[in-house]
Design an enzyme around this catalytic site. Structure first.
Site, PDB file in Angstrom:
ATOM      1  N   GLY A 180       0.828  -1.207   0.000  1.00 26.72           N
ATOM      2  CA  GLY A 180       0.000   0.000   0.000  1.00 26.72           C
ATOM      3  C   GLY A 180       0.855   1.247   0.000  1.00 26.72           C
ATOM      4  O   GLY A 180       1.680   1.447   0.890  1.00 26.72           O
ATOM      5  N   GLY A 181       0.656   2.085  -1.017  1.00 26.77           N
ATOM      6  CA  GLY A 181       1.439   3.314  -1.150  1.00 26.77           C
ATOM      7  C   GLY A 181       0.653   4.557  -0.830  1.00 26.77           C
ATOM      8  O   GLY A 181       0.932   5.630  -1.367  1.00 26.77           O
ATOM      9  N   VAL A 186       3.414   5.016   3.046  1.00 26.59           N
ATOM     10  CA  VAL A 186       4.610   5.831   2.810  1.00 26.59           C
ATOM     11  C   VAL A 186       5.185   6.360   4.124  1.00 26.59           C
ATOM     12  O   VAL A 186       6.397   6.545   4.241  1.00 26.59           O
ATOM     13  CB  VAL A 186       4.358   6.981   1.814  1.00 26.59           C
ATOM     14  N   GLU A 187       4.331   6.574   5.138  1.00 30.54           N
ATOM     15  CA  GLU A 187       4.857   7.033   6.428  1.00 30.54           C
ATOM     16  C   GLU A 187       5.714   5.957   7.084  1.00 30.54           C
ATOM     17  O   GLU A 187       6.816   6.233   7.559  1.00 30.54           O
ATOM     18  CB  GLU A 187       3.711   7.467   7.348  1.00 30.54           C
ATOM     19  N   GLU A 203       2.311  -1.127  -4.625  1.00 28.40           N
ATOM     20  CA  GLU A 203       1.067  -0.370  -4.777  1.00 28.40           C
ATOM     21  C   GLU A 203       0.365  -0.787  -6.066  1.00 28.40           C
ATOM     22  O   GLU A 203       0.980  -0.800  -7.131  1.00 28.40           O
ATOM     23  CB  GLU A 203       1.357   1.136  -4.800  1.00 28.40           C
ATOM     24  N   ASP A 307     -14.722   8.098  10.996  1.00 27.29           N
ATOM     25  CA  ASP A 307     -14.291   7.110  10.013  1.00 27.29           C
ATOM     26  C   ASP A 307     -15.402   6.205   9.511  1.00 27.29           C
ATOM     27  O   ASP A 307     -15.232   5.527   8.487  1.00 27.29           O
ATOM     28  CB  ASP A 307     -13.172   6.237  10.597  1.00 27.29           C
ATOM     29  N   HIS A 440      10.103  36.859   7.025  1.00 29.23           N
ATOM     30  CA  HIS A 440      11.319  36.407   6.349  1.00 29.23           C
ATOM     31  C   HIS A 440      12.417  36.158   7.383  1.00 29.23           C
ATOM     32  O   HIS A 440      12.594  36.964   8.296  1.00 29.23           O
ATOM     33  CB  HIS A 440      11.788  37.478   5.358  1.00 29.23           C
TER      34      HIS A 440
END
Length: 463
Positions: A180-181, A186-187, A203, A307, A440
């Site tokens: 699974g990607g 990925v984490e 994936e 969910d 900045h």
């Protein structure tokens, strides 16, 4: 949690994760009586098995990378190794402190009754727990999700693991295959690579993080190649076999891969089975509870959040939905939540943050000739140069209209998504954002520069 003997409440909430406990706290603020029921710890998946512990691991991974690469900043340091006992103690300490705080917040609230046990919806206004019945003038279902797997792929918790098992590993696997990607995949791939493991992502879809803008995917894939994180995209899983030292995975085309562990990260399913939902007339599709835009199920005074509702499975989505429903019940008539306006962050290295529509989705909605985009490369941003990070900020705009998508990739991009969310949700025009002053040197300036360029007055970029 306490164990009271039933009763009648303004709201009975089944599930004390992000959506459930947020609804309870907001309802209590509005002076409504609440029974908050959960079979496990308050805080749910996010606090105990998801967002918080994984991000603690990712921070430890970042420290490892910084130590390993410190000499490029003129600091000489040696990475002796990864002490997983120490990493887990740090992770568990973070979770423990947050859990204790949440317990205190809920437990000391006179309007909230905490109930420990597995609840079931037994009528349109009643949840039964351990033989006791809790009747609510309103019901909120918030029972969360579980780690999904694929047909024929059994998670054993040792060699074939889900994310909750990965969080408890007392070692760094020498090698890992991540099935699974998406975000979870990925984490964990990012963490394990930083800790020294050999990692391969498999994936089925044609690119990593396929829900994100296509240019984000390309940048992440390029960064992963540089980090030597292997990945196979467009390669559906076929089977897994146990070997003497781990697993052998077969993917489309008959190619085989071997590793110490296989992490199954193919998404999360809604936890709705066996809870009495369908028996009470609720509509379920693929296990998800169907609701209207005001999160009402169409049955009695029953709402659903988090969910178990189709859409993004994110803790902050559930949290906001919980607040929304509490205010809805209290008669506050809250504004409907715009799903596209919910920020999304993937905490890998590089980090991904986005809000709104991808360029492809915007073109589908508004027409390809009505959509323009602009990419600001972080190479022109002073703070990004200091941090030695690469990436970009991408803006998606409707012709003569507002920005409908902001997509960012690079170190610490998640910290910028707050302003991006405001820009999207306020339907800001580039000319309006271009007037704002950004400090900045900060990475936040990258957003400002991108909007200056989109407004037709670029400084450190080409229009």
């Amino acid at each position: 949690m306490s164990q009271p003997n039933g009763g009648t409440f303004d709201i009975v909430i089944l599930g004390a994760g992000s959506g459930g406990y947020a609804a309870a706290l907001r309802a209590a603020e509005l002076n409504l009586s609440v029974a908050l029921i959960d079979k496990a710890e308050v805080g749910g998946t996010c606090l105990h098995r998801g967002c918080i512990p994984t991000k603690a691991l990712l921070h430890a991974a970042e420290i490892a990378d910084q130590t390993r690469e410190s000499e490029q900043f003129g600091v000489k340091a040696d990475l002796v190794g990864i002490d997983m006992a120490g990493v887990n103690a740090y992770k568990d300490g973070v979770v423990g402190r947050l859990y204790k705080g949440l317990q205190g917040l809920l437990g000391h609230n006179k309007n909230i009754t905490l109930v420990a046990g597995a609840g079931k919806l037994v009528s349109r206004d009643t949840v039964e727990v351990n033989g006791q019945r809790y009747t609510g003038r309103n019901i909120i279902l918030a029972t969360g999700s579980y780690s999904r797997t694929l047909p024929g792929l059994e998670i054993d918790g040792t060699r074939v693991i889900a994310s909750e098992h990965a969080l408890k590993l007392n070692r760094v696997p020498s090698s890992a295959i991540v099935l699974g990607g998406g975000v979870i995949g990925v984490e964990f791939a990012s963490v394990w690579k930083s800790f020294g493991a050999d990692v391969t992502i498999v994936e089925a879809l044609p690119r990593l993080v396929a829900a994100e803008d296509e240019e984000i995917s390309k940048t992440v894939e390029r960064a992963f190649r540089k980090r030597k994180i292997n990945f196979k995209v467009g390669k559906p899983f076929e089977k897994v076999e146990k070997t003497e030292n781990g697993v052998r995975v077969t993917i489309a085309g008959g190619e085989t891969l071997e590793a110490e562990v296989l992490l199954v990260a193919v998404g999360r399913g809604p936890s709705t089975a066996g809870l009495g939902y369908e028996e009470q007339g609720l509509t379920l599709e693929r296990g998800f509870v169907i609701v209207n835009e005001r999160l009402h199920t169409g049955v009695g005074n029953i709402y659903a959040v988090g969910d178990i509702v189709p859409g993004l499975q994110l803790a902050h989505r559930g949290f906001q939905q919980g607040i929304f429903v509490a205010e809805e019940i209290a008669g506050k008539n809250p504004a409907v939540i715009d799903e596209a306006g919910i920020p999304r962050v993937t905490y890998s290295d590089p980090e991904i943050a986005s809000v709104g529509l991808t360029e492809a989705r915007a073109k589908e909605r508004y027409g390809a000739d009505k959509v323009t985009s602009y990419n600001y490369n972080l190479g022109g941003n002073g703070k990004s140069q200091i941090l030695k990070t690469a990436g970009f900020v991408k803006l998606v705009r409707v012709e003569d209209g507002p920005v409908v998508g902001v997509h960012m990739v690079g170190a610490r991009m998640g910290e910028l998504v707050g302003e991006a969310q405001l820009i999207y949700n306020w339907e800001a025009f580039p000319e309006e954002v271009a007037q704002l002053v950004h400090a900045h040197p900060t990475q936040n300036e990258a957003l400002g520069e991108a909007f200056l360029a989109l407004a037709g007055k670029p400084l450190h970029a080409h229009s």
